[in-house]
Motif scaffolding. Structure first.
Motif, PDB file in Angstrom:
ATOM      1  N   LEU A   1       0.829  -1.212   0.000  1.00 40.33           N
ATOM      2  CA  LEU A   1       0.000   0.000   0.000  1.00 40.33           C
ATOM      3  C   LEU A   1       0.864   1.262   0.000  1.00 40.33           C
ATOM      4  O   LEU A   1       0.583   2.224  -0.721  1.00 40.33           O
TER       5      LEU A   1
ATOM      6  N   LYS B   1      -0.616   4.932  -0.991  1.00 36.03           N
ATOM      7  CA  LYS B   1      -1.866   4.990  -0.245  1.00 36.03           C
ATOM      8  C   LYS B   1      -1.646   4.650   1.224  1.00 36.03           C
ATOM      9  O   LYS B   1      -0.590   4.113   1.593  1.00 36.03           O
TER      10      LYS B   1
ATOM     11  N   PRO C   1      -7.395   0.891   4.892  1.00 39.06           N
ATOM     12  CA  PRO C   1      -8.145  -0.272   4.383  1.00 39.06           C
ATOM     13  C   PRO C   1      -8.565  -1.237   5.491  1.00 39.06           C
ATOM     14  O   PRO C   1      -9.678  -1.772   5.465  1.00 39.06           O
TER      15      PRO C   1
ATOM     16  N   LEU D   1     -14.007  -1.546  -0.103  1.00 37.44           N
ATOM     17  CA  LEU D   1     -12.837  -0.719  -0.413  1.00 37.44           C
ATOM     18  C   LEU D   1     -12.997   0.007  -1.741  1.00 37.44           C
ATOM     19  O   LEU D   1     -12.445   1.090  -1.936  1.00 37.44           O
TER      20      LEU D   1
ATOM     21  N   TYR E   1      -9.877   2.205  -2.581  1.00 42.72           N
ATOM     22  CA  TYR E   1      -8.836   1.179  -2.539  1.00 42.72           C
ATOM     23  C   TYR E   1      -9.309  -0.042  -3.324  1.00 42.72           C
ATOM     24  O   TYR E   1     -10.485  -0.384  -3.307  1.00 42.72           O
TER      25      TYR E   1
ATOM     26  N   ILE F   1      -6.723  -5.958  -2.521  1.00 43.71           N
ATOM     27  CA  ILE F   1      -5.837  -5.921  -1.354  1.00 43.71           C
ATOM     28  C   ILE F   1      -6.046  -7.166  -0.499  1.00 43.71           C
ATOM     29  O   ILE F   1      -5.092  -7.764   0.018  1.00 43.71           O
TER      30      ILE F   1
END
Length: 375
Positions: free
Chosen positions: A31, A36, A41, A312, A320, A324
């Motif tokens: 990330l 980010k 998240p 997300l 996001y 992830i």
């Protein structure tokens, strides 16, 4: 609790904890590399877990994962790597749907029949790999990978319109099953959803798994054969028979994996039926260390990542990618293998150190090594 018991608990917990911490840390690095926040998240996903409807989705998904992971764990306890759970569960779900569509019995008979069909189909498909291993020495890894591909093609063929398929839009299905085969769940309201009725089957299978492996002669023979086929054979255990039996049982449990969804919600098998369940089961079995309680927590964790991650995509002001969660699941697999080996080596060194200290103390007190071993 004795010191020895505390060390056993520490060794059992250390691997999963290290794996999770490492997976979170590595995902945070990814990330950060993408510019980010490495924390937001996780906060967003934890917030999703507070919603009742998401909790229901997590429990339902975890029931499927739990059964798949138990199937994998049975193979692991026998030192077998059943990668074919995915093909076994999909083929079993398809055959169960076909039987449920064309046969109508009273509910008290229909549901057990469907469960039996699922188990027998899964056992049959896993049994092919078992027979190849004990008669021709073919690795179960290679055999089950090939059987996964064959299962995909076989399902595609059997769901054609001129076989057992029913065309619904652009999707080939097996048709809607008779209602006597539907398993009612726990309805928590239209805004929350329904918990699958076969969630309780997953719980029951976990209890049976523990009892059979730890409280029966068969379970002891299975674990002994997995630890050393030579030693098991010397004690009168037929290693080849145990290998085949373990594959059959693993396949039978795999055959149940898709039934909570099939009998509780979908009521039809189609080409859009979820795939990858068996491979996720491998991750969960590893993370749970083949222990039914550990597998339950691991199944809930992976289900949480699956069902909370879609939020997300809609985060504001910065969205996001929900992948992830997939990255984290993949990192968990690597972290589990590495952390368990590190913990194993550490535990072995601790044991060697303790034995050395006891031998030194015995020498100081003029005790023989045999007396130390007896203690």
């Amino acid at each position: 609790m004795k010191k020895f018991d505390k060390e056993r608990v520490l060794l059992a917990v250390a691997g999963p904890v290290i794996a999770l911490v490492a997976a979170i840390a590595l995902t945070s690095v990814v990330l950060l590399a993408s510019g980010k926040s490495p924390f937001e998240p996780y906060s967003l996903m934890l917030q999703q877990a507070t919603y009742s409807d998401v909790q229901v989705l997590i429990i339902n998904q975890a029931s499927l994962y739990y059964l798949a992971a138990l199937a994998v764990a049975i193979g692991f306890r026998m030192n077998l790597f059943n990668i074919g759970v995915d093909g076994q569960y999909r083929l079993a779900a398809m055959m169960t749907a076909v039987v449920g569509t064309h046969i109508a019995l009273p509910g008290a008979l229909q549901v057990p029949l469907l469960l039996l069909v699922g188990m027998l189909t899964g056992a049959f498909w896993a049994g092919i790999a078992g027979v190849l291993k004990v008669t021709r020495g073919v690795s179960e890894v290679v055999a089950t990978i090939m059987l996964n591909a064959i299962a995909t093609s076989l399902i595609g063929y059997l769901t054609l319109d001129n076989i057992w398929g029913v065309q619904v839009g652009n999707n080939n299905t097996t048709g809607i099953m008779k209602k006597s085969g539907w398993v009612p769940g726990i309805n928590l309201g239209s805004d929350v959803g329904e918990i699958y009725g076969l969630v309780f089957l997953a719980v029951l299978m976990g209890v049976l798994y523990w009892v059979v492996l730890n409280r029966t002669r068969f379970g002891f023979d299975l674990r002994a054969t997995g630890a050393s086929e030579t030693a098991a054979a010397a004690s009168g255990v037929d290693a080849k028979k145990m290998v085949l039996t373990a594959m059959l049982i693993s396949g039978a449990v795999a055959g149940l994996s898709g039934l909570p969804l099939l009998l509780g919600d979908a009521h039809s098998y189609s080409l859009s039926f979820p795939t990858g369940l068996g491979f996720t089961g491998i991750t969960i079995a590893l993370l749970g260390r083949n222990n039914p309680v550990g597998i339950a927590f691991a199944a809930l964790l992976i289900a949480f990542l699956d069902k909370a991650s879609p939020a997300l995509d809609y985060a504001t002001p910065v969205a996001y990618e929900k992948e992830i969660a997939t990255i984290m699941q993949g990192l968990i697999v690597f972290a589990v293998v590495i952390s368990y080996e590190a913990v194993r080596v550490w535990g072995l060194r601790r044991q060697q150190k303790r034995v050395g200290e006891e031998l030194a103390a015995a020498a100081a007190n003029n005790n023989s090594p045999k007396e130390v071993a007896a203690r």
